[in-house]
Structures are given as C-alpha cells and as structure tokens.
Design a protein around this motif. Structure first.
Motif, mmCIF file in Angstrom:
data_model
loop_
_atom_site.group_PDB
_atom_site.id
_atom_site.type_symbol
_atom_site.label_atom_id
_atom_site.label_comp_id
_atom_site.label_asym_id
_atom_site.label_seq_id
_atom_site.Cartn_x
_atom_site.Cartn_y
_atom_site.Cartn_z
ATOM 1 N N GLY A 119 0.828 -0.920 -0.203
ATOM 2 C CA GLY A 119 0.108 -0.180 -0.166
ATOM 3 C C GLY A 119 0.798 1.208 -0.196
ATOM 4 O O GLY A 119 1.885 0.970 -0.449
ATOM 5 N N SER A 120 0.841 2.507 0.765
ATOM 6 C CA SER A 120 1.106 3.284 0.729
ATOM 7 C C SER A 120 1.283 3.965 2.477
ATOM 8 O O SER A 120 0.233 4.200 2.855
ATOM 9 C CB SER A 120 0.661 4.174 -0.271
ATOM 10 N N ALA A 121 1.955 5.338 2.796
ATOM 11 C CA ALA A 121 2.250 6.001 3.607
ATOM 12 C C ALA A 121 0.865 7.041 3.408
ATOM 13 O O ALA A 121 -0.032 7.460 4.236
ATOM 14 C CB ALA A 121 3.721 6.505 3.718
ATOM 15 N N LYS A 162 2.887 -0.738 4.529
ATOM 16 C CA LYS A 162 1.839 0.378 4.451
ATOM 17 C C LYS A 162 4.065 1.051 4.373
ATOM 18 O O LYS A 162 3.508 1.907 5.227
ATOM 19 C CB LYS A 162 1.713 1.216 5.088
ATOM 20 N N PRO A 163 4.359 0.853 3.296
ATOM 21 C CA PRO A 163 5.872 2.045 3.763
ATOM 22 C C PRO A 163 5.682 3.364 3.759
ATOM 23 O O PRO A 163 4.850 3.794 2.748
ATOM 24 C CB PRO A 163 5.864 0.857 2.553
ATOM 25 N N SER A 164 6.681 3.853 4.165
ATOM 26 C CA SER A 164 7.497 5.403 4.055
ATOM 27 C C SER A 164 7.559 5.414 2.876
ATOM 28 O O SER A 164 6.834 5.039 2.179
ATOM 29 C CB SER A 164 8.141 5.552 5.527
ATOM 30 N N ASN A 165 8.418 6.987 2.554
ATOM 31 C CA ASN A 165 8.959 7.090 1.659
ATOM 32 C C ASN A 165 9.447 5.997 1.057
ATOM 33 O O ASN A 165 10.483 6.464 1.909
ATOM 34 C CB ASN A 165 9.570 8.832 1.808
ATOM 35 N N LEU A 166 10.271 5.848 0.798
ATOM 36 C CA LEU A 166 11.596 5.004 0.156
ATOM 37 C C LEU A 166 12.233 4.855 -0.774
ATOM 38 O O LEU A 166 12.080 6.445 -2.170
ATOM 39 C CB LEU A 166 11.050 3.278 -1.245
ATOM 40 N N ILE A 167 13.424 5.055 0.047
ATOM 41 C CA ILE A 167 14.706 5.824 -1.060
ATOM 42 C C ILE A 167 15.750 4.675 -1.350
ATOM 43 O O ILE A 167 15.616 3.469 -1.169
ATOM 44 C CB ILE A 167 15.192 6.527 -0.307
ATOM 45 N N ASN A 205 9.070 10.743 6.086
ATOM 46 C CA ASN A 205 9.714 9.525 7.302
ATOM 47 C C ASN A 205 10.261 8.720 6.088
ATOM 48 O O ASN A 205 9.724 8.410 5.040
ATOM 49 C CB ASN A 205 8.726 9.702 8.018
ATOM 50 N N PHE A 206 11.995 8.461 5.790
ATOM 51 C CA PHE A 206 12.420 8.139 4.733
ATOM 52 C C PHE A 206 13.095 6.502 4.721
ATOM 53 O O PHE A 206 13.139 5.683 6.160
ATOM 54 C CB PHE A 206 13.074 8.212 4.119
ATOM 55 N N ILE A 207 12.337 4.993 4.662
ATOM 56 C CA ILE A 207 12.883 4.067 4.894
ATOM 57 C C ILE A 207 14.200 3.579 3.498
ATOM 58 O O ILE A 207 13.215 3.642 2.841
ATOM 59 C CB ILE A 207 12.294 3.038 4.552
ATOM 60 N N ASP A 208 15.093 2.747 3.688
ATOM 61 C CA ASP A 208 15.212 2.650 1.856
ATOM 62 C C ASP A 208 14.478 1.080 1.791
ATOM 63 O O ASP A 208 14.210 0.207 2.394
ATOM 64 C CB ASP A 208 16.864 2.033 2.353
ATOM 65 N N VAL A 209 14.881 1.369 0.390
ATOM 66 C CA VAL A 209 14.142 0.157 -0.956
ATOM 67 C C VAL A 209 14.762 -1.805 -0.135
ATOM 68 O O VAL A 209 13.694 -2.000 0.292
ATOM 69 C CB VAL A 209 13.472 0.622 -2.188
ATOM 70 N N ARG A 210 16.041 -1.456 0.403
ATOM 71 C CA ARG A 210 16.022 -3.185 0.404
ATOM 72 C C ARG A 210 15.472 -3.061 1.886
ATOM 73 O O ARG A 210 15.651 -4.090 1.970
ATOM 74 C CB ARG A 210 17.741 -2.367 1.020
ATOM 75 N N ASP A 211 15.809 -1.660 3.033
ATOM 76 C CA ASP A 211 15.631 -2.233 4.083
ATOM 77 C C ASP A 211 13.256 -2.879 3.882
ATOM 78 O O ASP A 211 13.400 -3.775 4.301
ATOM 79 C CB ASP A 211 14.709 -1.690 4.808
ATOM 80 N N ALA A 212 13.023 -2.468 3.193
ATOM 81 C CA ALA A 212 11.233 -2.668 3.060
ATOM 82 C C ALA A 212 11.761 -3.900 2.300
ATOM 83 O O ALA A 212 10.615 -4.574 2.862
ATOM 84 C CB ALA A 212 10.730 -1.677 1.876
ATOM 85 N N CYS A 236 11.999 11.286 11.669
ATOM 86 C CA CYS A 236 11.329 12.315 10.756
ATOM 87 C C CYS A 236 12.925 12.973 10.164
ATOM 88 O O CYS A 236 13.179 14.305 11.273
ATOM 89 C CB CYS A 236 10.205 12.719 10.917
ATOM 90 N N TYR A 237 13.017 13.298 9.439
ATOM 91 C CA TYR A 237 13.124 14.426 8.677
ATOM 92 C C TYR A 237 12.908 15.474 8.131
ATOM 93 O O TYR A 237 12.567 15.086 7.077
ATOM 94 C CB TYR A 237 15.051 14.019 8.417
ATOM 95 N N SER A 238 13.511 16.393 8.425
ATOM 96 C CA SER A 238 12.840 18.227 7.690
ATOM 97 C C SER A 238 14.792 17.831 6.025
ATOM 98 O O SER A 238 15.108 17.667 6.161
ATOM 99 C CB SER A 238 13.102 18.810 7.832
ATOM 100 N N LEU A 239 13.299 18.353 5.241
ATOM 101 C CA LEU A 239 13.924 18.790 3.059
ATOM 102 C C LEU A 239 15.225 18.911 3.378
ATOM 103 O O LEU A 239 16.246 18.823 3.012
ATOM 104 C CB LEU A 239 13.137 18.822 2.868
ATOM 105 N N LYS A 240 15.134 20.016 4.790
ATOM 106 C CA LYS A 240 16.614 21.184 5.123
ATOM 107 C C LYS A 240 17.173 20.068 5.942
ATOM 108 O O LYS A 240 18.961 20.096 5.252
ATOM 109 C CB LYS A 240 16.593 22.013 6.264
#
Length: 301
Positions: A119-121, A162-167, A205-212, A236-240
């Motif tokens: 799904g999706s966050a 429900k994965p968070s933002n995958l990176i 909130n970012f999670i590595d795709v390999r961890d996902a 959670c991280y700010s874009l800054k």
C-alpha cells in the motif's frame, strides 16, 4: 528430493519498477524461485520474466496459473501523485482493477498463496474525506480496501504493507533521488550550483528500499493474515536536513534556496508489529543518501 521442488516460488508484480528490481535481487539471493512480472519484458538474470498487463484479466489468470506461486509480492501500479491529477481513471484501473484481477486469479488458481500487497503511507482515512488530498491517495486506499474485502469474503491469505517514503539506489521519482540527481549534475558542471526546495521544513519519514524488501520477506514468513504493517524508520527528517546531509557528501558546494519554511506535523509510523516478528532497518539515512548519490554519479540519464 529435487532441490528446485523444495524452493519457494515467489511472483513479483511490477518487477521492473524501483522497488521491484530490488525485490528480484533480494529474493534471488535468498534462493527463491522468482517469477518477475512486468508490462514490458526486460532482463532479470536468474528470474523467469513474464510480460503481463494486470488490467487484462486473461493475462493475469495465465500468469498465476503458470507461476503457481507460494508467495506473491504485489508492487505493480502507478505511484506519481502529480500525474494522478491528470489521469485519475488510469490510476484506478492500474491500482484497483489490476489488484482485483490478481486477487480473483489467486482465488481461482492458488487460494492458499500468501499475498503481500504494498500500500502507501499516503492512503487516506475513508471515514474522513478531509484526509483525501489527491487521486493517487484514493486509488491506493481503494486498492487496500478491495484487498481486505477479498481476504475476508474469500478467506485469502492477504497481508497489507504500508511503506513510508522509499529511498535507495535506482531510478526513482522520490525527493531524495531528485536532489541527488541534481547534485551529481552539479559535480559534472552540467547544473547551476543551487538546490531549490519549496519548503525546507517539510518533514518526511524515509526507509531504504532494501530494508523494505527485507520487511516484505518477514511478512511472507512471519506476518499475520489480514494484518496491516507499517514499514518505516524511527525518525522523521526535514528536507533541510536531507539537503544538508547531501551537501556534506557532495564533491561540490552549492546553495540551498527555498520558497518557504513552514513546519508540518508528522507522526512517526508505528513499526512495533513488524519489529515483533524480527525486522529492523539496517540502512541509515546517510548511507542511503550516499548510495543514491553514487548511483546518479555513475548513471548516464
């Protein structure tokens, strides 16, 4: 006994996508017998590659019959928020109708197979329409609702992720990849030395795709039927903060500019159910960002 007969068979839909490519590599390394389904065939060394349009019911039925999987990782679908505004019906067809075709084929051909639906966050709360912000969110929410409905009505073995933002390394339309691609171009002298961000204080909130992908395997092996699992990091991280980390990793200095800096409330997803079955993330944000930047340095776009 034939070793091949003992191997677990897994079908991965959307195998040519960002997450799908990582999933194929992961499950091949774990010695699963992998069927990689995608719209247009591309090479996946060691995997059985099948061209299949999930919006075509007959193609999906044949896919399931031929693959005869123990596990199905359903990643296929459209996932770009911006284009969902222009093509809402296409998103419903891809994310909802395609999923229904898959569930029906499983019901008729391999009713004991376990399906992990990604799904999706960005799903919204169906009981509160004010939380609906774009057609993509609608399509992903409907995808999960039909998956849960078929699990209940036909007793299918469905698990929702429900994965968070995958990176991570690879072609992605996520914000970290966009930033890293621009920085790699700056290093080559092809881009103005400026990284513009609309809202510096927007938090993600970012999670590595390999961890996902590792989490998806845990769900196949240990997840509870009909349960929903959040896949996320604990911070959670700010874009800054993301841009600042990338600047320390870059081989060139650049200016960070912005339109606004408004903080946003952001709840950290509850990953305790996933941790209870043995999963934990292995990639720090800095490691993920370095791998993304390295990928774009080495890739000719």
């Amino acid at each position: 006994m034939d070793s091949k007969a003992m191997r677990k068979r897994i079908l991965i839909t959307g195998a040519s996508g960002f997450t799908g490519k990582h999933a194929v590599v992961h499950f091949m390394k774990k010695d699963y017998e992998v069927t990689a389904a995608m719209r247009k065939e591309m090479s996946c060394e060691g995997a059985s590659v099948v061209s299949c349009d999930l919006e075509n019911e007959d193609q999906v039925m044949k896919l399931i019959e031929d693959a005869n999987p123990h596990y199905i990782l359903h990643l296929a679908g459209q996932n770009h928020v911006g284009s969902s505004w222009e093509q809402p019906l296409s998103y419903v067809n891809s994310n909802v109708i395609g999923t229904l075709h898959l569930l029906e084929a499983v019901r008729k051909k391999v009713p004991t197979a376990r399906i992990v639906v990604a799904g999706s966050a960005l799903q919204y709360n169906p009981s509160d329409s004010s939380t609906l912000t774009h057609p993509y969110s609608f399509s992903k929410t409907m995808q999960i609702l039909v998956s849960e409905a078929w699990a209940k009505l036909y007793n299918l073995d469905v698990v929702i992720a429900k994965p968070s933002n995958l990176i991570g390394p690879g072609h992605s339309n996520g914000v970290c990849s966009i930033f890293a691609k621009k920085i790699a171009a700056m290093e080559k002298g092809d881009e103005k030395k400026e990284l513009h961000i609309s809202n510096l204080e927007a938090r993600r909130n970012f999670i590595d795709v390999r961890d996902a992908v590792a989490a998806y395997e845990h769900l196949f092996l240990f997840g509870q039927r009909k349960a929903v699992y959040e896949i996320a990091s604990s911070v959670c991280y700010s874009l800054k903060e993301v841009a600042s980390m990338l600047r320390t990793l870059a081989h060139v200095d650049f200016q960070i500019t912005n339109d606004e800096a408004n903080s946003e409330p952001f709840l950290i997803p509850d990953t305790s159910p996933l941790q209870l079955i043995g999963w934990k993330p292995n990639y720090s944000l800095e490691k993920s960002l370095l791998d993304i930047l390295t990928f774009h340095r080495q890739t000719k776009d």
